[in-house]
Design a protein around this motif. Sequence first.
Motif, PDB file in Angstrom:
ATOM      1  N   GLU A   1      20.495  26.826  -8.580  1.00  0.00           N
ATOM      2  CA  GLU A   1      20.697  26.084  -7.332  1.00  0.00           C
ATOM      3  C   GLU A   1      21.338  26.890  -6.206  1.00  0.00           C
ATOM      4  OE1 GLU A   1      19.621  22.898  -6.877  1.00  0.00           O
ATOM      5  OE2 GLU A   1      18.726  23.041  -8.871  1.00  0.00           O
ATOM      6  N   GLY A   2      21.897  28.081  -6.514  1.00  0.00           N
ATOM      7  CA  GLY A   2      22.573  28.840  -5.471  1.00  0.00           C
ATOM      8  C   GLY A   2      23.150  30.130  -6.018  1.00  0.00           C
ATOM      9  N   PHE A   3      23.993  30.769  -5.221  1.00  0.00           N
ATOM     10  CA  PHE A   3      24.614  32.021  -5.651  1.00  0.00           C
ATOM     11  C   PHE A   3      26.074  32.062  -5.220  1.00  0.00           C
ATOM     12  CE2 PHE A   3      23.414  32.992  -1.332  1.00  0.00           C
ATOM     13  CZ  PHE A   3      24.387  33.867  -0.874  1.00  0.00           C
ATOM     14  N   GLY A   4      26.848  32.846  -5.952  1.00  0.00           N
ATOM     15  CA  GLY A   4      28.247  33.063  -5.630  1.00  0.00           C
ATOM     16  C   GLY A   4      28.509  34.552  -5.539  1.00  0.00           C
TER      17      GLY A   4
ATOM     18  N   ILE B   1      32.786  33.066  -2.327  1.00  0.00           N
ATOM     19  CA  ILE B   1      31.863  32.221  -1.567  1.00  0.00           C
ATOM     20  C   ILE B   1      30.813  31.697  -2.538  1.00  0.00           C
ATOM     21  CG2 ILE B   1      30.038  32.265   0.194  1.00  0.00           C
ATOM     22  CD1 ILE B   1      31.591  34.455   1.611  1.00  0.00           C
ATOM     23  N   TYR B   2      30.423  30.438  -2.372  1.00  0.00           N
ATOM     24  CA  TYR B   2      29.284  29.893  -3.112  1.00  0.00           C
ATOM     25  C   TYR B   2      28.347  29.244  -2.104  1.00  0.00           C
ATOM     26  CZ  TYR B   2      26.255  27.513  -6.297  1.00  0.00           C
ATOM     27  OH  TYR B   2      25.127  27.099  -6.970  1.00  0.00           O
ATOM     28  N   VAL B   3      27.051  29.554  -2.212  1.00  0.00           N
ATOM     29  CA  VAL B   3      26.055  29.063  -1.261  1.00  0.00           C
ATOM     30  C   VAL B   3      24.872  28.458  -2.020  1.00  0.00           C
ATOM     31  CG1 VAL B   3      24.520  29.678   0.648  1.00  0.00           C
ATOM     32  CG2 VAL B   3      26.691  30.894   0.368  1.00  0.00           C
ATOM     33  N   PRO B   4      24.630  27.156  -1.865  1.00  0.00           N
ATOM     34  CA  PRO B   4      23.407  26.584  -2.415  1.00  0.00           C
ATOM     35  C   PRO B   4      22.206  27.167  -1.656  1.00  0.00           C
ATOM     36  CG  PRO B   4      24.967  24.860  -1.776  1.00  0.00           C
ATOM     37  CD  PRO B   4      25.478  26.147  -1.233  1.00  0.00           C
ATOM     38  N   PHE B   5      21.112  27.412  -2.349  1.00  0.00           N
ATOM     39  CA  PHE B   5      19.940  27.974  -1.690  1.00  0.00           C
ATOM     40  C   PHE B   5      19.445  27.099  -0.545  1.00  0.00           C
ATOM     41  CE2 PHE B   5      19.320  30.177  -5.905  1.00  0.00           C
ATOM     42  CZ  PHE B   5      19.699  31.419  -5.429  1.00  0.00           C
TER      43      PHE B   5
END
Length: 89
Positions: free
Chosen positions: A48-51, A63-67
């Motif tokens: 679902e995303g990357f950190g 930082i964590y960012v959902p795609f």
Amino acid sequence: LKGDHHFFVSFLTNYPGVRLSEKLQQQYPEEMTIVLQYQFEKLIVEEEGFGVVLSFDGVKESIYVPFQALTAFADPSVKFGLQFRHIAM
């Protein structure tokens, strides 16, 4: 990263699920671009995303960012880029 690869990643900072420190959220209330090249740590990519951990003014920030929050992605070393539109429902 091997070669000259580096990535510019832009995202909506106020998108649900984005995790930033309060300081970064205040500094970038709508959108932010990060560069992944030399000085990043703990990059994790999930479904679902990357950190990632980056350094801002000598302070490490997680930082964590959902795609779904992405607005742009580019790798200038191979002249590749994508832009994403967000449609209000």
